[in-house]
Structures are given as C-alpha cells and as structure tokens.
Design a protein around this motif. Structure first.
Motif, short mmCIF file in Angstrom:
data_model
loop_
_atom_site.label_atom_id
_atom_site.label_comp_id
_atom_site.label_asym_id
_atom_site.label_seq_id
_atom_site.Cartn_x
_atom_site.Cartn_y
_atom_site.Cartn_z
N TYR A 7 -1.59 13.65 -2.04
CA TYR A 7 -0.26 13.72 -2.65
C TYR A 7 -0.08 12.81 -3.86
CZ TYR A 7 0.75 16.21 1.63
OH TYR A 7 0.73 17.11 2.65
N ARG B 178 5.86 8.85 1.84
CA ARG B 178 5.47 9.80 2.89
C ARG B 178 5.53 9.13 4.26
NH1 ARG B 178 4.25 14.95 2.88
NH2 ARG B 178 2.84 15.77 4.46
N GLU C 206 3.11 8.48 -3.71
CA GLU C 206 3.69 8.90 -2.43
C GLU C 206 3.19 8.11 -1.23
OE1 GLU C 206 6.03 11.42 -1.48
OE2 GLU C 206 6.53 11.02 -3.56
#
Length: 193
Positions: free
Chosen positions: A91, A99, A95
C-alpha cells in the motif's frame, strides 16, 4: 562555549519552553487515563527516533512505569517488521500506520503520533485515519508543527528547530504524561480495590 555546554543550555531552554503546554498536557493525561480505565487502548507511532519514543511510551503502560501495577493495553505500531513491510510493499509507506489504526483502533481508544517535523506523510495519514475511526488523537510535534499541525485533537508542539532537543522534550512530555496518569488515575483506582 563547548558543544557539551551549548547542548545543556539548549536543552534547558527547550524544556523551559514547554511551560505553556501544561494545560494541553494535563488534558492529554486525562484522556489517556480515562481511556485505559474504561478498557480501551493506546495506539502509538513515530518514525526513526520517534518510533523508539513510541516504543518506550507503550512499554510504560503495557509493562510498568514506576509502580508495580496491572498492565494496560498500549501498542507501538512500529513494532512488527513483517506487518510494516507488508503494508509498505502493498500500500506504500504512507499507509504503514494508518492501516494499523484501521485494523486495531476502536472508538474511544487513544492514538498518539510523534513526529519531530510534523511533515511525515505516514503520521499525517494515521492521524486522519484515527480521527475518522473516532479515536482521541494526540500529536507530539516539533518546530512549527509542520503539515500535521491542526490535525490532532490535542497537540504538544516543541518550539525549536534542533531535532535532538525536540526528541528530548518529547521524551520528557511522554514520561511526565505517564507520571500523571499513574498518580491520578491508575494508582488511586488500585488502592480503591
């Protein structure tokens, strides 16, 4: 003035510059204390040296700070290499904390972000994710707060440009936050049992 003497001078001046933060610091301690006593958890993150400060802060609650007492849930989001590298790979590094906030954070948990510059995209994304998820957000920043300024509900901004002094001040703020939480929230609750 020697490098050593200048460092002492600058460190002392930086710590003194924190006095105007007392009200927000007390508010942060109250939010952390109430969070832990109500069965919620702390999520803490930072990059580089700030990741080490996040690890120390989480450890003070999950293990102990000064007094022997029960452990409280506090997670250092920079701790798991396999998770960090998986998120970074799949990602993007921006992130890596956001996340995890979405995975582990629940409404009324407390999210603490630490950044000396306030410009780390991974920190900015994580604060945004925590706000969306309904977590209480606290940011420890340096310099002028960078792009993260104004994103967290509570901010403790160390007003100096010297990274080492910012990190030392962040450590001071985190440790005194632990002291207040233990003295006002955790230990009185234990004694009441």
């Amino acid at each position: 003035m020697s490098i050593f003497e200048k460092a002492i001078h600058d460190a002392t001046a930086t710590i003194e510059s924190l006095r105007p933060l007392q009200s927000v610091h007390e508010q942060a301690a109250e939010v952390v204390g109430r969070c832990l006593l109500s069965g919620h958890k702390l999520l803490v993150c930072g990059n580089g040296g700030s990741a080490a400060d996040a690890a120390d802060f989480a450890t003070e609650f999950a293990c102990r700070f000064v007094s022997d007492r029960r452990p409280y849930p506090a997670l250092n989001l920079a701790a798991c290499g396999s998770l960090l590298t998986a998120i970074g790979n799949d990602y993007g590094y921006d992130e890596v904390f956001a996340r995890q906030v979405r995975a582990f954070g629940q409404r009324d948990d407390v999210f603490v972000a630490i950044s000396t510059s306030g410009n780390s995209k991974s920190i900015i994304s994580a604060i945004a994710a925590a706000n969306i998820a309904g977590l209480h957000t606290i940011a420890l920043l340096g310099r002028d707060g960078g792009r993260a300024r104004g994103l967290a509900q509570m901010e403790l901004i160390v007003p100096t440009d010297i990274t080492a002094r910012i990190q030392e001040a962040h450590k001071f703020l985190l440790h005194t936050l632990c002291e207040i939480v233990e003295a006002r929230f955790i230990l009185p609750k234990q004694e009441a049992r």
